[in-house]
Design a protein around this motif. Structure first.
Motif, mmCIF file in Angstrom:
data_model
loop_
_atom_site.group_PDB
_atom_site.id
_atom_site.type_symbol
_atom_site.label_atom_id
_atom_site.label_comp_id
_atom_site.label_asym_id
_atom_site.label_seq_id
_atom_site.Cartn_x
_atom_site.Cartn_y
_atom_site.Cartn_z
ATOM 1 N N ILE A 116 4.605 -2.627 0.832
ATOM 2 C CA ILE A 116 3.521 -3.425 -0.537
ATOM 3 C C ILE A 116 3.873 -2.554 -1.861
ATOM 4 O O ILE A 116 3.597 -1.352 -1.765
ATOM 5 C CB ILE A 116 2.219 -3.242 -0.026
ATOM 6 N N ALA A 139 -5.529 -4.539 4.786
ATOM 7 C CA ALA A 139 -4.072 -4.588 5.176
ATOM 8 C C ALA A 139 -3.622 -3.859 6.254
ATOM 9 O O ALA A 139 -4.171 -2.433 6.537
ATOM 10 C CB ALA A 139 -3.223 -4.088 3.972
ATOM 11 N N THR A 196 2.764 -1.812 5.791
ATOM 12 C CA THR A 196 2.174 -1.566 4.377
ATOM 13 C C THR A 196 2.748 -0.884 3.500
ATOM 14 O O THR A 196 2.547 -0.652 2.295
ATOM 15 C CB THR A 196 0.378 -0.952 4.534
ATOM 16 N N ALA A 234 -0.188 -10.015 -0.768
ATOM 17 C CA ALA A 234 0.640 -8.760 -1.045
ATOM 18 C C ALA A 234 1.905 -9.090 -1.280
ATOM 19 O O ALA A 234 2.632 -10.256 -1.089
ATOM 20 C CB ALA A 234 0.695 -7.708 0.360
ATOM 21 N N TRP A 266 -0.077 -0.758 -5.507
ATOM 22 C CA TRP A 266 -0.508 -0.235 -4.016
ATOM 23 C C TRP A 266 -0.918 1.227 -4.252
ATOM 24 O O TRP A 266 -1.679 1.935 -3.540
ATOM 25 C CB TRP A 266 0.695 -0.244 -3.100
ATOM 26 N N VAL A 306 -0.961 -5.793 -4.815
ATOM 27 C CA VAL A 306 -1.925 -6.582 -3.993
ATOM 28 C C VAL A 306 -2.639 -7.517 -5.245
ATOM 29 O O VAL A 306 -3.191 -6.487 -6.124
ATOM 30 C CB VAL A 306 -2.864 -5.796 -3.105
#
Length: 122
Positions: free
Chosen positions: A31, A24, A28, A98, A53, A34
């Motif tokens: 997020i 990723a 990020t 995500a 995450w 995932v």
């Protein structure tokens, strides 16, 4: 935006193993979860596994529970899907996705990778 790049697919015999990676980049920090999804020819896309995450919690579809393990690599902003005891019915394109929300199984996955092919021969 979040960019996701999968790798690690390939051809393996039944009973074998593969490890998929999802790297990723971008925002990020947005997020929350995932997930891995897969789509076989002529079938709907289905949930396979997900990880928060933080890496603390994992979730699996019944069809892969006990065979697949998802993990988080904080240093490299990556997640992995270790697939053991593979079966021909695991053959599909596998997608990493995500989700900025805490939804696990379907809703809210805004960012998707390009997919990686997994083929399991009998």
């Amino acid at each position: 935006q979040v960019q996701l790049v999968e790798s690690g697919g390939g051809l393996v015999q039944a009973g074998g193993s593969l490890r998929l990676s999802c790297a990723a980049s971008g925002r990020t920090f947005s997020i929350a979860v995932v997930g891995w999804f897969r789509q076989a020819p002529g079938k709907k896309r289905e949930f396979v596994a997900a990880i928060t995450w933080s890496g603390i919690s994992t979730y699996y579809a019944d069809s892969v529970k006990g065979r697949f393990t998802m993990s988080r690599d904080h240093a490299n902003n990556a997640v992995y899907l270790q697939m053991n005891s593979l079966k021909p019915e695991d053959t599909a394109i596998y997608y990493c996705a995500a989700n900025p929300s805490s939804s696990i199984y379907s809703d809210g996955y805004n960012y998707w990778g390009q997919g990686t092919q997994v083929t399991v021969s009998s």
